[in-house]
Design a protein around this motif. Structure first.
Motif, PDB file in Angstrom:
ATOM      1  N   ARG A  73       0.832  -1.217   0.000  1.00  0.00           N
ATOM      2  CA  ARG A  73       0.000   0.000   0.000  1.00  0.00           C
ATOM      3  C   ARG A  73       0.860   1.258   0.000  1.00  0.00           C
ATOM      4  O   ARG A  73       0.614   2.200  -0.765  1.00  0.00           O
ATOM      5  CB  ARG A  73      -0.927  -0.009   1.211  1.00  0.00           C
ATOM      6  N   GLU A  74       1.883   1.269   0.864  1.00  0.00           N
ATOM      7  CA  GLU A  74       2.723   2.461   0.962  1.00  0.00           C
ATOM      8  C   GLU A  74       3.633   2.610  -0.256  1.00  0.00           C
ATOM      9  O   GLU A  74       3.996   3.735  -0.616  1.00  0.00           O
ATOM     10  CB  GLU A  74       3.526   2.431   2.249  1.00  0.00           C
ATOM     11  N   SER A  75       3.987   1.511  -0.907  1.00  0.00           N
ATOM     12  CA  SER A  75       4.744   1.600  -2.157  1.00  0.00           C
ATOM     13  C   SER A  75       3.909   2.279  -3.234  1.00  0.00           C
ATOM     14  O   SER A  75       4.403   3.132  -3.991  1.00  0.00           O
ATOM     15  CB  SER A  75       5.150   0.200  -2.632  1.00  0.00           C
ATOM     16  N   ILE A  76       2.644   1.906  -3.306  1.00  0.00           N
ATOM     17  CA  ILE A  76       1.736   2.537  -4.270  1.00  0.00           C
ATOM     18  C   ILE A  76       1.592   4.025  -3.951  1.00  0.00           C
ATOM     19  O   ILE A  76       1.629   4.888  -4.842  1.00  0.00           O
ATOM     20  CB  ILE A  76       0.365   1.843  -4.245  1.00  0.00           C
ATOM     21  N   ARG A  77       1.441   4.339  -2.660  1.00  0.00           N
ATOM     22  CA  ARG A  77       1.282   5.749  -2.259  1.00  0.00           C
ATOM     23  C   ARG A  77       2.507   6.575  -2.650  1.00  0.00           C
ATOM     24  O   ARG A  77       2.382   7.696  -3.148  1.00  0.00           O
ATOM     25  CB  ARG A  77       1.043   5.837  -0.753  1.00  0.00           C
ATOM     26  N   LEU A  78       3.695   6.018  -2.423  1.00  0.00           N
ATOM     27  CA  LEU A  78       4.924   6.731  -2.786  1.00  0.00           C
ATOM     28  C   LEU A  78       5.006   6.942  -4.292  1.00  0.00           C
ATOM     29  O   LEU A  78       5.361   8.031  -4.763  1.00  0.00           O
ATOM     30  CB  LEU A  78       6.138   5.943  -2.292  1.00  0.00           C
ATOM     31  N   ALA A  79       4.672   5.908  -5.065  1.00  0.00           N
ATOM     32  CA  ALA A  79       4.719   6.031  -6.526  1.00  0.00           C
ATOM     33  C   ALA A  79       3.723   7.074  -7.018  1.00  0.00           C
ATOM     34  O   ALA A  79       4.035   7.876  -7.921  1.00  0.00           O
ATOM     35  CB  ALA A  79       4.429   4.682  -7.172  1.00  0.00           C
ATOM     36  N   LEU A  80       2.530   7.101  -6.447  1.00  0.00           N
ATOM     37  CA  LEU A  80       1.533   8.105  -6.826  1.00  0.00           C
ATOM     38  C   LEU A  80       2.043   9.511  -6.532  1.00  0.00           C
ATOM     39  O   LEU A  80       1.940  10.429  -7.374  1.00  0.00           O
ATOM     40  CB  LEU A  80       0.238   7.859  -6.058  1.00  0.00           C
ATOM     41  N   THR A  81       2.604   9.705  -5.351  1.00  0.00           N
ATOM     42  CA  THR A  81       3.094  11.018  -4.947  1.00  0.00           C
ATOM     43  C   THR A  81       4.220  11.477  -5.856  1.00  0.00           C
ATOM     44  O   THR A  81       4.240  12.638  -6.324  1.00  0.00           O
ATOM     45  CB  THR A  81       3.577  10.973  -3.484  1.00  0.00           C
ATOM     46  N   ARG A  82       5.157  10.600  -6.143  1.00  0.00           N
ATOM     47  CA  ARG A  82       6.306  10.959  -6.975  1.00  0.00           C
ATOM     48  C   ARG A  82       5.887  11.325  -8.397  1.00  0.00           C
ATOM     49  O   ARG A  82       6.498  12.170  -9.041  1.00  0.00           O
ATOM     50  CB  ARG A  82       7.278   9.780  -7.017  1.00  0.00           C
TER      51      ARG A  82
END
Length: 254
Positions: free
Chosen positions: A97-106
């Protein structure tokens, strides 16, 4: 008590393969069993779930989808989150979940899409294709002993459709520590309601499942479908089998 399912299509096993190091069916009062790569192959499932996630991102977060086109890119984000969030070391759902969140933010997409994106991945991750001998093995084992799922992964036996075979389920992401930690084996024995030395743990991973279970005081059966050599000197599995069918045949003879 149900009769032994027909395992003839899977080949036989001599009883001594199960008994060689002291496992006797009459001494077993509960079963714990790994899920990924024991009841189903995990990597085809993960690869399919990642494809479905990428398709979802192409629609809802195209910039993020573009940044995650390769397995290397996905792995790099995952590794970065692993370094940034050591508290999620045993929570594969949280890491994803947090990997997806980081990718979205970047990528400049809406980071709040992480929950919906993860839900898309997780739903597909629960669609597993069982090894051919898994269902008859679960029928055999659960008709004789309480069976507890014991996994470092995130599959839910009820969502997968196997809940009827399980007395309980213990998962690393829920309890905060993972195999081969002796504490997770102790929790599984507690969930089964028996002492650890009355439990037979079944799993494919020589370290996480077999050595971990033995260090925790359990009997252990190594499911060695690939026929590789045992990698640990000084300790030997109580049983080594090429299939769940062979294990069940040996236990029936014990």
């Amino acid at each position: 008590m149900q009769a032994l399912p027909d395992f003839s299509a899977f080949g036989g096993v001599p009883a001594h393969a199960i008994r060689a190091h002291g496992v006797r069916a009459h001494a077993i009062r509960a079963i714990t069993i790994d899920l990924d790569d024991t009841l189903w192959p995990i990597w085809p499932t993960i690869e399919r779930a990642e494809r479905v996630l990428l398709e979802w991102l192409h629609v809802h977060a195209p910039a993020t989808a573009q940044s995650l086109q390769t397995a290397e890119a996905v792995r790099a984000v995952r590794n970065e989150i692993g370094s940034l969030r050591p508290d999620l070391a045993h929570d594969l759902n949280g890491l994803r979940r947090e990997s997806i969140r980081l990718a979205l933010t970047r990528a400049g997409d809406d980071h709040t899409l992480a929950e919906a994106a993860f839900d898309t991945f997780f739903a597909e991750r629960q669609r597993v294709e069982l090894f051919e001998d898994a269902l008859p093995a679960l029928e055999f084992l659960s008709s004789r002993w309480p069976v507890v799922a014991l996994s470092n992964g995130t599959a839910d036996v009820h969502v997968v459709g196997l809940g009827r075979f399980f007395h309980a389920s213990v998962s690393a992401h829920r309890v905060g520590f993972a195999k081969p930690d002796a504490r997770i084996f102790a929790l599984a024995a507690e969930a089964a309601g028996v002492p650890a030395d009355s439990v037979l743990h079944i799993g494919d991973d020589a370290m996480l499942d077999v050595k971990g279970a033995m260090d925790a005081g359990m009997h252990a059966a190594w499911l060695n479908r690939a026929g590789v050599d045992w990698p640990h000197e000084g300790v030997t599995p109580h049983a080594t089998v090429a299939s769940l069918a062979q294990l069940c045949q040996g236990l029936a003879q014990g």
